[in-house]
Design a protein around this motif. Structure first.
Motif, PDB file in Angstrom:
ATOM      1  N   VAL A  64       0.828  -1.202   0.000  1.00  0.00           N
ATOM      2  CA  VAL A  64       0.000   0.000   0.000  1.00  0.00           C
ATOM      3  C   VAL A  64       0.866   1.258   0.000  1.00  0.00           C
ATOM      4  N   THR A  65       2.112   1.116   0.522  1.00  0.00           N
ATOM      5  CA  THR A  65       2.968   2.278   0.716  1.00  0.00           C
ATOM      6  C   THR A  65       3.044   3.161  -0.522  1.00  0.00           C
ATOM      7  N   ASN A  66       3.228   2.541  -1.668  1.00  0.00           N
ATOM      8  CA  ASN A  66       3.406   3.324  -2.883  1.00  0.00           C
ATOM      9  C   ASN A  66       2.146   4.104  -3.254  1.00  0.00           C
ATOM     10  N   SER A  67       0.997   3.435  -3.148  1.00  0.00           N
ATOM     11  CA  SER A  67      -0.261   4.124  -3.446  1.00  0.00           C
ATOM     12  C   SER A  67      -0.453   5.303  -2.511  1.00  0.00           C
ATOM     13  N   LEU A  68      -0.119   5.082  -1.224  1.00  0.00           N
ATOM     14  CA  LEU A  68      -0.281   6.161  -0.248  1.00  0.00           C
ATOM     15  C   LEU A  68       0.582   7.346  -0.644  1.00  0.00           C
ATOM     16  N   LYS A  69       1.826   7.022  -1.023  1.00  0.00           N
ATOM     17  CA  LYS A  69       2.749   8.099  -1.385  1.00  0.00           C
ATOM     18  C   LYS A  69       2.212   8.887  -2.573  1.00  0.00           C
ATOM     19  N   ASN A  70       1.728   8.172  -3.551  1.00  0.00           N
ATOM     20  CA  ASN A  70       1.165   8.853  -4.736  1.00  0.00           C
ATOM     21  C   ASN A  70      -0.019   9.730  -4.365  1.00  0.00           C
ATOM     22  N   ASP A  71      -0.915   9.138  -3.552  1.00  0.00           N
ATOM     23  CA  ASP A  71      -2.129   9.886  -3.237  1.00  0.00           C
ATOM     24  C   ASP A  71      -1.865  11.068  -2.318  1.00  0.00           C
ATOM     25  N   MET A  72      -0.811  10.973  -1.502  1.00  0.00           N
ATOM     26  CA  MET A  72      -0.477  12.119  -0.660  1.00  0.00           C
ATOM     27  C   MET A  72      -0.078  13.321  -1.495  1.00  0.00           C
ATOM     28  N   ASN A  73       0.344  13.041  -2.736  1.00  0.00           N
ATOM     29  CA  ASN A  73       0.693  14.142  -3.628  1.00  0.00           C
ATOM     30  C   ASN A  73      -0.380  14.376  -4.688  1.00  0.00           C
ATOM     31  N   HIS A  74      -1.536  13.820  -4.471  1.00  0.00           N
ATOM     32  CA  HIS A  74      -2.636  13.933  -5.432  1.00  0.00           C
ATOM     33  C   HIS A  74      -3.094  15.376  -5.528  1.00  0.00           C
ATOM     34  N   SER A  75      -3.625  15.740  -6.695  1.00  0.00           N
ATOM     35  CA  SER A  75      -4.068  17.127  -6.861  1.00  0.00           C
ATOM     36  C   SER A  75      -5.384  17.375  -6.135  1.00  0.00           C
ATOM     37  N   ASN A  76      -6.160  16.300  -5.926  1.00  0.00           N
ATOM     38  CA  ASN A  76      -7.437  16.471  -5.233  1.00  0.00           C
ATOM     39  C   ASN A  76      -7.243  16.311  -3.733  1.00  0.00           C
ATOM     40  N   MET A  77      -7.683  17.318  -2.980  1.00  0.00           N
ATOM     41  CA  MET A  77      -7.425  17.271  -1.537  1.00  0.00           C
ATOM     42  C   MET A  77      -8.152  16.114  -0.857  1.00  0.00           C
ATOM     43  N   TYR A  78      -9.277  15.703  -1.418  1.00  0.00           N
ATOM     44  CA  TYR A  78     -10.002  14.591  -0.782  1.00  0.00           C
ATOM     45  C   TYR A  78      -9.242  13.282  -0.946  1.00  0.00           C
ATOM     46  N   ALA A  79      -8.574  13.137  -2.086  1.00  0.00           N
ATOM     47  CA  ALA A  79      -7.743  11.948  -2.275  1.00  0.00           C
ATOM     48  C   ALA A  79      -6.578  11.983  -1.295  1.00  0.00           C
ATOM     49  N   VAL A  80      -5.979  13.164  -1.101  1.00  0.00           N
ATOM     50  CA  VAL A  80      -4.894  13.299  -0.122  1.00  0.00           C
ATOM     51  C   VAL A  80      -5.431  12.935   1.266  1.00  0.00           C
ATOM     52  N   GLY A  81      -6.640  13.443   1.549  1.00  0.00           N
ATOM     53  CA  GLY A  81      -7.262  13.169   2.847  1.00  0.00           C
ATOM     54  C   GLY A  81      -7.438  11.681   3.078  1.00  0.00           C
ATOM     55  N   LEU A  82      -7.873  10.952   2.035  1.00  0.00           N
ATOM     56  CA  LEU A  82      -8.046   9.503   2.174  1.00  0.00           C
ATOM     57  C   LEU A  82      -6.735   8.817   2.518  1.00  0.00           C
ATOM     58  N   ALA A  83      -5.686   9.214   1.789  1.00  0.00           N
ATOM     59  CA  ALA A  83      -4.389   8.589   2.021  1.00  0.00           C
ATOM     60  C   ALA A  83      -3.910   8.876   3.441  1.00  0.00           C
ATOM     61  N   LEU A  84      -4.069  10.132   3.869  1.00  0.00           N
ATOM     62  CA  LEU A  84      -3.604  10.502   5.206  1.00  0.00           C
ATOM     63  C   LEU A  84      -4.391   9.745   6.281  1.00  0.00           C
ATOM     64  N   CYS A  85      -5.690   9.683   6.074  1.00  0.00           N
ATOM     65  CA  CYS A  85      -6.537   8.997   7.050  1.00  0.00           C
ATOM     66  C   CYS A  85      -6.135   7.533   7.167  1.00  0.00           C
ATOM     67  N   THR A  86      -5.919   6.886   6.012  1.00  0.00           N
ATOM     68  CA  THR A  86      -5.516   5.486   6.023  1.00  0.00           C
ATOM     69  C   THR A  86      -4.177   5.313   6.721  1.00  0.00           C
ATOM     70  N   PHE A  87      -3.243   6.203   6.370  1.00  0.00           N
ATOM     71  CA  PHE A  87      -1.915   6.113   6.986  1.00  0.00           C
ATOM     72  C   PHE A  87      -2.027   6.234   8.508  1.00  0.00           C
ATOM     73  N   ALA A  88      -2.757   7.256   8.956  1.00  0.00           N
ATOM     74  CA  ALA A  88      -2.839   7.523  10.396  1.00  0.00           C
ATOM     75  C   ALA A  88      -3.501   6.373  11.140  1.00  0.00           C
ATOM     76  N   ASN A  89      -4.374   5.640  10.452  1.00  0.00           N
ATOM     77  CA  ASN A  89      -5.067   4.564  11.142  1.00  0.00           C
ATOM     78  C   ASN A  89      -4.293   3.256  11.191  1.00  0.00           C
ATOM     79  N   ILE A  90      -3.533   2.953  10.129  1.00  0.00           N
ATOM     80  CA  ILE A  90      -2.949   1.602  10.125  1.00  0.00           C
ATOM     81  C   ILE A  90      -1.456   1.525   9.810  1.00  0.00           C
ATOM     82  N   ALA A  91      -0.747   2.657   9.713  1.00  0.00           N
ATOM     83  CA  ALA A  91       0.649   2.586   9.282  1.00  0.00           C
ATOM     84  C   ALA A  91       1.484   1.717  10.219  1.00  0.00           C
TER      85      ALA A  91
END
Lengths: 157, 846
Positions: free
Chosen positions: B103-130
């Protein structure tokens, strides 16, 4: 920190379970079963804190649903009740007079809303409005996307 | 196979199931179909299938095979797929699963996503299960996002940083600068996330904590503005502005103020302000007050503020809301060690909570009441706890019996009360008593000869009315076995009446325990030993002895090995005549254990002792309690020498002993114990001419006997601390001017050469005052004396003094006595030699 948050029906069925502390599958199902039993056996006037294996479990009943959260030893029980209440308010606002069926049929949205409110077991925003605004924003993005993909597959775009 | 087209249809289908079995079958079927569809790589159906799978998962079915599908959804460019994919990852994966690294790579990509909601999803996922590895890999991304201009991203990134430092504490310093900046953020979401982050950083290391102490004024300002600003629609909760943030700030203040005068000083005012201005009529307000109290109690707050905090808790206790009372009890539990008196004031309210209908409240109140027990209130509190024990839930009982017994041991005003308390515990909850408590009780009784008759008769009655309480049965069996003679001689003392007990009744009772449904292996072992002991007592008649022999014979074929062995051994003892009586003598009082009894004997009134012979009794001297040393007049050793030189003519020939005058302060305790003893021993009548019917042994204030004569590792471990009364003879040593002194020697077969001598002082005429009784023995013998119970003898009263002589086996005990007293206004000083003891006293056969 909230270790987990559960929504359980009065019949003891899980309607939502979110685990913030890492827990094995077996432990999850055991906790779910045992805590549900404890909570369901409580009478109305009793306090909203129960002790389960030395942990503090806060619960509150809203209509046919019990909202249950386990918190750390030093956490504030009373404010946890407010966090639970905040979640219910947000659900209520989002679905418009929320009922158990809303949560059953739209469980993904219930999870998504919770993710806007609590992350990693901690409150991420204290404004109801902000939470709902962000939820709406994400919903709009999703709909736009679905529309665009439908149009693309249909060859219109 | 019929499968449901979409999620909604599936949910309806499951809800439509009539039975659990139907539901399970349907779920299995659907789950198999989803699995098949995954195998076919059906991208069109993937979203739908994962959604259905997550629902099934929530109902408790396995869904691990959906993990990879979630990863595929996350990699999709569509937000709707990402949203479901991340949701699935959070539900189906945790930090311990291998798949997570993908998942790490997808998270990294989405953290740099142009859409803030996509960034939010990645951050939320990271914070919950990293996981730890993931945290290291993405720490830089998180750090970058902490500086984002978007509050939605900043607040989520702050909680991601929290996850990183929890998983990898050694890179926490990377976040300190950014975290400091975030504390000045105006957005409440960012601020609360930042405070959470800082709180975690501060708990990691002292140096980080110091770093953030500079933020105290900032926090104070933030809190102040929350408390003072009027209605703010965005953050209002029933009239209070952002209670969530207030609680978080208070919590951080607690950590920063702890152990730091300066920081605490800076917080005093605002804490007082919050404590006074917050409206305590609703839960929200109370949650803030509660947090404030916790903070005040933890930091170096001034006393006024602390008093205020404890008063808030007091007010909580009388609140009608159970939650408020719960947290108050919980918090008072923490306070009680710091400020017991403040909590004592609420004692009655706390005791009321023991009767609350709510188990959570009862549990807290119970813990608190344990902590409140002290010397002054032990009677009241133990009474309450015993009352509660009667109605308590089984899960509380073991803790209760332990705590009551321990408290009784620590704070008992006297031994009678202590024994009564434990007796009550055994009666009420005999099946919930720890072994240690039981053996401490037995030890206590063994060390308290004055109360053995009393305890034995109480236990006899208790056992007769209830044989279902295991520990009661065990205690009663042991004590009735040991002290059956005392019981049979003394009868049952109940409400000042004495009912005689026949040996057959006692044996019937014990035999009924054998056959009861509550009897167990351990009880039967105790019973066998007890019966054997009873059979060896002279108070047991021959027919009863034969009956016991029959019972033993029956158990020689018992299938329970331990019972069989005991029965065989005991039965063969029967053939050994005199040896049997010796073997089955009363047990010497067991060693006092520092952890349990030690506390007690040090605290309780103990008779003064002044052991003279350091060579023999070195141990004892060092252990001898010195409770009343202060009341003794200083004794000049040289003058003793002179005195003895005078008595025997040559000081070098003699081992000597003098005793200090009786210690007056102990008098009352003697009275207490003797008082309750009076009736029970009146008909044992071993001692002629003892009108007040004193037991023959309380030569000293009650507790002196065990503490001096039965100390551990002493030279005479087998000296019975509980000498029996019956076969003693009195010898008159002196009778003049109305004063009569008699000596009663007592020996133990187990320890020849040691003679306990009890001197009794009585007056046949007017009161005799100021008695000083001194004794000396020949050089080959050694003498130890305890103080006199009272140097003044009134008509009708008997005062006593205990001596112990250690003599070579076979030698005769001779005493030279020097008696000084005032009778009828005249002072007398006399010296007599006494050699009236029978020969053979020291060989242990007398």
């Amino acid at each position: 920190m909230i270790n987990y948050l559960l929504i359980v029906s009065r019949q003891g069925k899980a309607r939502l379970s979110k685990w913030y502390a890492t827990t094995t599958t077996q432990a999850k199902s055991r906790i779910l079963k045992e805590v549900t039993q404890l909570v369901l056996s409580r009478k109305v006037r009793m306090c909203n804190v129960i002790e389960y294996k030395g942990r503090k479990v806060i619960y509150r009943r809203y209509a046919s649903l019990f909202f249950v959260a386990e918190i750390g030893y030093t956490d504030n029980e009373l404010i946890t009740l407010e966090i639970i209440h905040r979640y219910v308010e947000v659900l209520d606002k989002y679905f418009g007079n929320v009922c158990e069926l809303d949560i059953i049929f739209n469980f993904q949205q219930a999870y998504n809303l919770l993710d806007e409110l609590v992350i990693s077991g901690e409150l991420v925003d204290t404004s109801k409005k902000a939470v709902l605004r962000m939820m709406e924003g994400a919903d709009v993005t999703e709909k736009d996307d679905q529309l665009r993909s439908a149009l693309t597959t249909g060859g219109i775009l | 196979m019929p499968t449901y087209y979409n999620l909604k249809a599936l949910i309806k289908g499951i809800r439509g199931c009539k039975t659990v079995a139907d539901e399970r079958a349907l779920i299995q079927q659907e789950s198999a179909a989803i699995r098949a569809s995954f195998r076919e790589e059906d991208t069109f159906q993937r979203h739908n299938n994962v959604a259905k799978l997550l629902y099934i998962h929530m109902l408790g079915s396995p869904a691990h095979f959906g993990q990879i599908e979630c990863l595929k959804l996350v990699a999709s460019p569509l937000f709707t797929d990402k949203r479901l994919g991340y949701l699935g990852i959070m539900l189906l994966l945790d930090e311990n699963q291998e798949v997570l690294t993908l998942v790490t790579n997808s998270l990294k990509n989405d953290m740099n996503h142009s859409n803030m909601y996509a960034v939010g999803l990645a951050l939320c996922t990271f914070a919950n299960i990293a996981s730890e590895e993931m945290s290291r890999d993405l720490a830089n991304e998180i750090e970058k996002l902490l500086g984002s201009s978007n509050t939605y991203i900043r607040k989520k990134a702050a909680l991601c940083a929290l996850r990183v430092i929890k998983k990898v504490p050694d890179i926490a310093d990377h976040f300190i600068g950014k975290a400091k900046n975030l504390l000045t953020d105006r957005n409440h979401g960012v601020l609360i996330a930042a405070i959470t982050l800082v709180t975690e950083i501060c708990s990691l290391e002292e140096s980080y904590l110091n770093e953030f102490r500079s933020a105290v004024p900032l926090l104070v300002r933030n809190l102040k503005s929350l408390v003072t600003t009027g209605y703010s629609p965005e953050h209002d909760v029933s009239g209070i502005t952002d209670p969530f943030l207030q609680v978080k700030i208070l919590r951080l203040m607690r950590i920063l103020g702890k152990g730091d005068e300066q920081a605490s000083e800076a917080m005093n005012d605002i804490l007082a302000q919050v404590a006074t201005n917050t409206d305590g009529s609703k839960n929200v307000g109370n949650s803030i007050l509660y947090e404030t109290v916790l903070t005040v109690l933890d930091i170096e707050a001034d006393t006024g503020l602390r008093v205020m905090a404890i008063n808030i808790l007091g007010k909580f206790l009388s609140n009608r809301d159970n939650n408020i009372r719960y947290v108050a009890l919980n918090t008072l539990n923490k306070v009680v060690t710091m400020d017991t008196n403040a909590v004592q004031r609420h004692r009655n309210t706390i005791l009321d909570c023991l009767r609350d209908g709510d188990i959570s409240i009862r549990r807290r109140a119970l813990e608190l009441s344990y902590a409140l027990i002290n010397e002054q209130n032990v009677r009241i509190l133990i009474r309450e706890l015993l009352a509660f024990l009667e109605v308590a839930d089984d899960e509380f009982k073991l803790g209760l019996t332990t705590q009551i017994s321990l408290a009784a041991e620590r704070f008992a005003p006297n031994k009678r009360w202590h024994i009564d308390t434990v007796l009550r515990v055994l009666k009420l909850a005999g099946n919930f008593v720890r072994e240690e408590i039981l053996s401490a009780f037995i030890r206590l009784v063994a060390h308290t000869p004055e109360l053995q008759a009393y305890t034995a008769s109480k236990l006899y009655l208790a056992l007769r009315s209830d044989i279902s309480q295991e520990s009661l049965t065990l205690a009663a069996t042991w004590i009735l076995g040991e002290y059956s003679d005392i019981l049979i001689e003394g009868g049952i003392v109940d409400d000042d009446k004495t009912t005689p007990v026949r040996d057959s009744e006692l044996i019937d009772l014990l035999l009924s325990c054998f056959d009861s449904p509550y009897s167990n292996y351990l009880i039967r072992q105790f019973l066998l030993a007890a019966l054997t002991k009873i059979s060896a007592r002279s108070t047991t008649s021959q027919p009863e002895q034969d009956r016991i022999a029959e019972v033993l014979a029956k158990y020689t074929t018992s299938p329970e090995l331990e019972l069989q062995q005991r029965a065989v051994e005991f039965a063969s003892l029967f053939t050994l005549g005199e040896t049997r009586v010796g073997v089955l003598e009363q047990m010497p009082a067991p060693e006092l254990k520092a952890t349990v009894m030690g506390v007690v004997s040090e605290r309780k009134p103990v008779g003064s002792t002044k052991a003279m012979d350091a060579d023999l009794l070195g141990d004892e001297i060092s252990n001898a309690p010195s409770a009343s040393v202060g009341s003794q007049p200083p004794v000049n050793p040289q003058s003793n020498q002179d005195l003895l030189a005078e008595i025997f003519g040559s000081s070098s020939e003699l081992a000597t002993s003098t005793s200090p005058p009786a210690a007056q302060p102990q008098k009352s305790s003697v009275d207490d114990i003797l008082g309750l003893f009076g009736s029970s021993s009146s008909n044992s009548g071993p001692v002629p001419q003892t009108p007040s019917a004193l037991p023959s042994y309380p030569a000293t204030p009650a507790t002196a006997v065990p503490s001096t004569f039965a100390l551990p590792q002493s030279a005479t471990p087998a000296t019975p601390a509980t000498p029996s009364v019956r076969k003693l003879t009195e010898y008159s040593a002196y009778e003049k001017n109305g004063l009569r002194v008699t000596l009663t020697p007592q020996t133990s077969a187990a320890k020849p050469g040691i003679v306990m001598i009890l001197a009794r002082f009585q007056t046949t005429g007017p009161p005799v005052t100021g008695i000083s009784f001194q004794a000396a023995v020949p050089k080959s013998q050694q003498l130890q004396m305890l103080p006199m119970s009272n140097p003044n003898v009134n008509p009708g009263a008997t005062e006593t003094q205990q001596m112990r002589v250690v003599a070579p086996v076979g030698s005769n005990v001779r005493l030279r006595l020097r008696i000084g007293y005032t009778a009828d206004g005249q002072t007398h000083q006399e010296q007599v030699d006494f050699a009236g003891f029978p020969a053979g006293l020291t060989s242990g056969t007398a």
